[in-house]
Design an enzyme around this catalytic site. Structure first.
Site, mmCIF file in Angstrom:
data_model
loop_
_atom_site.group_PDB
_atom_site.id
_atom_site.type_symbol
_atom_site.label_atom_id
_atom_site.label_comp_id
_atom_site.label_asym_id
_atom_site.label_seq_id
_atom_site.Cartn_x
_atom_site.Cartn_y
_atom_site.Cartn_z
ATOM 1 N N THR A 19 -27.640 36.766 3.616
ATOM 2 C CA THR A 19 -28.040 35.571 2.937
ATOM 3 C C THR A 19 -28.557 35.962 1.441
ATOM 4 O O THR A 19 -28.390 37.066 1.050
ATOM 5 C CB THR A 19 -29.472 35.163 3.899
ATOM 6 O OG1 THR A 19 -30.152 36.536 4.073
ATOM 7 C CG2 THR A 19 -29.139 34.193 5.260
ATOM 8 N N GLY A 39 -30.035 46.245 8.177
ATOM 9 C CA GLY A 39 -28.989 46.888 7.269
ATOM 10 C C GLY A 39 -29.439 47.737 6.498
ATOM 11 O O GLY A 39 -28.741 48.915 6.137
ATOM 12 N N GLU A 62 -26.304 43.397 12.043
ATOM 13 C CA GLU A 62 -27.060 42.209 11.618
ATOM 14 C C GLU A 62 -28.619 42.095 12.101
ATOM 15 O O GLU A 62 -28.669 42.589 13.297
ATOM 16 C CB GLU A 62 -26.251 40.847 12.520
ATOM 17 C CG GLU A 62 -27.213 39.607 12.796
ATOM 18 C CD GLU A 62 -27.364 38.811 11.559
ATOM 19 O OE1 GLU A 62 -26.612 38.482 10.733
ATOM 20 O OE2 GLU A 62 -28.665 38.668 11.281
ATOM 21 N N HIS A 108 -14.438 33.739 3.806
ATOM 22 C CA HIS A 108 -14.363 35.290 4.863
ATOM 23 C C HIS A 108 -13.132 35.787 4.550
ATOM 24 O O HIS A 108 -12.946 37.039 4.519
ATOM 25 C CB HIS A 108 -14.411 34.805 6.446
ATOM 26 C CG HIS A 108 -15.754 34.295 6.637
ATOM 27 N ND1 HIS A 108 -16.140 33.201 7.243
ATOM 28 C CD2 HIS A 108 -17.002 35.168 6.464
ATOM 29 C CE1 HIS A 108 -17.330 33.007 7.586
ATOM 30 N NE2 HIS A 108 -17.904 34.190 7.379
ATOM 31 N N GLN A 121 -36.219 33.753 10.485
ATOM 32 C CA GLN A 121 -35.738 32.660 9.663
ATOM 33 C C GLN A 121 -35.573 31.655 10.888
ATOM 34 O O GLN A 121 -35.617 31.805 11.782
ATOM 35 C CB GLN A 121 -34.347 33.129 8.992
ATOM 36 C CG GLN A 121 -33.550 33.635 9.961
ATOM 37 C CD GLN A 121 -32.508 34.643 9.473
ATOM 38 O OE1 GLN A 121 -32.302 34.882 8.212
ATOM 39 N NE2 GLN A 121 -31.649 35.171 10.253
ATOM 40 N N ASP A 126 -22.398 40.741 3.884
ATOM 41 C CA ASP A 126 -22.432 39.430 4.137
ATOM 42 C C ASP A 126 -23.650 38.803 4.446
ATOM 43 O O ASP A 126 -24.087 38.429 5.618
ATOM 44 C CB ASP A 126 -21.315 39.240 5.053
ATOM 45 C CG ASP A 126 -21.138 37.704 5.373
ATOM 46 O OD1 ASP A 126 -20.408 37.425 6.417
ATOM 47 O OD2 ASP A 126 -21.465 37.041 4.720
HETATM 48 N N1 SAM Z 1 -21.324 34.008 5.421
HETATM 49 C C1 SAM Z 1 -22.597 33.487 5.074
HETATM 50 C C2 SAM Z 1 -22.271 33.232 3.602
HETATM 51 O O1 SAM Z 1 -21.850 32.931 3.077
HETATM 52 O O2 SAM Z 1 -23.546 33.321 2.903
HETATM 53 C C3 SAM Z 1 -23.611 34.280 5.419
HETATM 54 C C4 SAM Z 1 -23.419 35.062 6.432
HETATM 55 S S1 SAM Z 1 -24.651 35.284 7.627
HETATM 56 C C5 SAM Z 1 -24.949 33.936 8.276
HETATM 57 C C6 SAM Z 1 -25.792 35.992 6.657
HETATM 58 C C7 SAM Z 1 -26.773 37.007 7.486
HETATM 59 O O3 SAM Z 1 -27.400 38.000 6.737
HETATM 60 C C8 SAM Z 1 -27.814 36.189 8.395
HETATM 61 O O4 SAM Z 1 -27.460 36.230 9.817
HETATM 62 C C9 SAM Z 1 -29.129 37.061 8.279
HETATM 63 O O5 SAM Z 1 -29.569 37.247 9.377
HETATM 64 C C10 SAM Z 1 -28.385 38.485 7.912
HETATM 65 N N2 SAM Z 1 -29.210 39.494 7.117
HETATM 66 C C11 SAM Z 1 -30.153 39.052 6.103
HETATM 67 N N3 SAM Z 1 -30.822 40.075 5.842
HETATM 68 C C12 SAM Z 1 -30.445 41.288 6.632
HETATM 69 C C13 SAM Z 1 -30.459 42.628 6.568
HETATM 70 N N4 SAM Z 1 -31.541 43.074 5.950
HETATM 71 N N5 SAM Z 1 -29.894 43.409 7.408
HETATM 72 C C14 SAM Z 1 -28.849 42.865 8.256
HETATM 73 N N6 SAM Z 1 -28.458 41.462 8.301
HETATM 74 C C15 SAM Z 1 -29.499 40.769 7.532
#
Ligand code: SAM
Length: 282
Positions: free
Chosen positions: A160, A141, A109, A65, A34, A158
């Protein structure tokens, strides 16, 4: 200064735009998954954006959070091991570690650049990732929950939105694996999106959780930076009911330095408007 230098816009589903007054652009990188950006704004502190969508703002991240972490952690009888999927900004881990019973919070992550950029530019959320009670794993994940032999009391998804690397985090086989690695009183909470703009996602997720878990529900919070302001979490457990089994006295005696979550907000968050109550099949 051109408009694009004075405002950073988030366009959402091509139907709504939110503009934040820009002070300076701090970081931008295209990872294998991304585009990650961090900017400083005049009214909302620093913003973390992924693929142009606001993830975290320093000004209001405490709402999301706190509501993601403290609802399940004050419901679980004794949370010791917590897993956060996604959450590379570290805000969810910070809130989890406020609970003294928590011995280990594992963050899985997929994108290491989110973690490194957050650590460098948004220590307000990312500092917690350096805690001795935190373990950061850079991995998908979906793969982690499928293969791990570890067990967790609470799991926070948490992530995307349900496309790209996050797509499978909204699927049935992921939640079957989540149920397998949850302990006896296990609880899972997932970022579920906007009731106004993503009701279909919330409906599908509710159907999956109802099929996989004996208890499932949804709850709401509102914040400054997400499109439409109103946002939902999905809740599921192996038996703990989010309202009937909630003991408000635990929150009061814990006396955590919180700014949004409290016992009344917990109970109120599960009061759903009629269209959402129907969508989640309550
Ligand atoms: N707190 C934010 C919200 O309110 O939407 C989002 C937190 S964080 C930035 C979202 C994270 O999910 C991103 O860093 C992304 O890389 C991660 N992510 C997406 N798909 C994932 C997966 N399959 N396994 C682990 N992390 C993943």
């Amino acid at each position: 200064m051109s408009d694009s230098n004075r405002w950073i816009d988030e366009s959402y589903q091509g139907v709504v735009r939110t503009g934040f007054r820009l002070k300076r652009r701090l970081f931008k990188a295209k990872s294998a998954f991304q585009t990650i950006e961090i900017v400083e704004t005049s009214g909302h502190g620093k913003l973390l954006l992924i693929d142009g969508m606001t993830m975290v703002s320093e000004r209001d991240e405490f709402v999301y959070h706190e509501m993601m972490a403290h609802v399940p952690l004050f419901l679980h009888p004794r949370p010791r091991r917590v897993l956060v999927i996604g959450g590379g900004d570290g805000g969810a881990v910070r809130e989890v570690l406020r609970h003294k019973t928590v011995e280990l919070c594992v963050l899985v992550e997929i994108d290491g650049q989110v973690v490194s950029a957050s650590k460098k530019y948004i220590p307000q959320t990312a500092a917690a990732l350096s805690s001795r009670r935190a373990r950061v794993i850079i991995e998908d994940g979906v793969k982690f929950v499928r293969e791990t032999s570890e067990r967790f009391d609470v799991i926070l998804v948490d992530s995307t939105e349900p496309f790209g690397p996050a797509k499978e985090l909204f699927g049935a086989s992921f939640y079957k694996d989540v149920r397998r690695i949850l302990t006896e009183h296990g609880i899972v909470v997932s970022q579920a999106g906007s009731p106004f703009y993503e009701l279909g996602t919330i409906k599908n997720l509710a159907k999956i959780l109802k099929a996989v878990f004996p208890v499932s529900d949804a709850y709401l919070f509102t914040n400054l930076t997400y499109p439409g302001g109103l946002w939902a979490f999905a809740y599921a457990s192996k038996g703990v009911h989010p309202v009937r089994h909630f003991n408000s006295g635990r929150v009061k005696s814990a006396r955590l330095p919180l700014r949004w979550y409290n016992a009344e907000v917990h109970a109120g968050a599960f009061a759903l408007p009629e269209f959402l109550r129907k969508a989640v099949g309550r």
